[in-house]
Design a protein around this motif. Structure first.
Motif, PDB file in Angstrom:
ATOM      1  N   ALA A 110       0.882  -1.194   0.021  1.00 46.66           N
ATOM      2  CA  ALA A 110       0.095   0.012   0.144  1.00 46.66           C
ATOM      3  C   ALA A 110       0.904   1.138  -0.151  1.00 46.66           C
ATOM      4  O   ALA A 110       0.406   2.193  -0.640  1.00 46.66           O
ATOM      5  N   ALA A 111       2.029   1.274   0.440  1.00 45.63           N
ATOM      6  CA  ALA A 111       3.019   2.309   0.812  1.00 45.63           C
ATOM      7  C   ALA A 111       3.483   2.733  -0.550  1.00 45.63           C
ATOM      8  O   ALA A 111       3.945   3.823  -0.956  1.00 45.63           O
ATOM      9  N   ARG A 112       3.786   1.559  -1.431  1.00 47.44           N
ATOM     10  CA  ARG A 112       4.299   1.838  -2.628  1.00 47.44           C
ATOM     11  C   ARG A 112       3.482   2.024  -3.766  1.00 47.44           C
ATOM     12  O   ARG A 112       3.758   2.710  -4.813  1.00 47.44           O
ATOM     13  N   GLY A 113       2.197   2.180  -3.367  1.00 47.18           N
ATOM     14  CA  GLY A 113       1.028   2.589  -4.184  1.00 47.18           C
ATOM     15  C   GLY A 113       0.620   1.318  -5.190  1.00 47.18           C
ATOM     16  O   GLY A 113      -0.059   1.542  -6.250  1.00 47.18           O
ATOM     17  N   ASN A 114       0.921   0.113  -4.902  1.00 46.16           N
ATOM     18  CA  ASN A 114       0.681  -1.011  -5.861  1.00 46.16           C
ATOM     19  C   ASN A 114      -0.826  -1.580  -5.347  1.00 46.16           C
ATOM     20  O   ASN A 114      -0.746  -2.536  -4.540  1.00 46.16           O
ATOM     21  N   PHE A 115      -1.724  -1.100  -5.754  1.00 45.81           N
ATOM     22  CA  PHE A 115      -3.194  -1.509  -4.913  1.00 45.81           C
ATOM     23  C   PHE A 115      -3.554  -2.700  -5.891  1.00 45.81           C
ATOM     24  O   PHE A 115      -3.971  -2.812  -7.005  1.00 45.81           O
TER      25      PHE A 115
END
Length: 92
Positions: free
Chosen positions: A87-92
């Motif tokens: 989630a922190a990396r933005g890979n939803f």
């Protein structure tokens, strides 16, 4: 036929009974028939409980339950950590 769940105290008592029969010159098969378990069950019990006293067996079972609980908690935390990293990396 459903299997009966023996308590550690019962298992240790049955193992002692087998030792008595074997000490009197009986066979393992005869001793197992006397305590109403298969030879495979007897050998498994002997491997797990052989030489233990009742309180030691109870403590061992308690520690096994605690270990299982801690392993589950650790795996859940690891999974949560991985989800948060994604989630922190933005890979939803």
């Amino acid at each position: 036929m459903p299997s009966k769940k023996h308590k550690p105290k019962e298992i240790i008592g049955k193992l002692r009974e087998v030792e008595i029969v074997l000490g009197q010159g009986g066979t393992t098969a005869e001793a197992c028939r006397r305590i109403a378990v298969s030879e495979q069950t007897y050998y498994r019990w002997r491997k797990e409980y052989g030489g233990l006293k009742t309180d030691q067996a109870r403590r061992m079972k308690d520690l096994e339950k605690e270990n299982l609980r801690l392993r589950r908690a650790a795996s859940e935390l690891t999974l949560d950590k991985l989800i948060l990293q994604e989630a922190a990396r933005g890979n939803f």
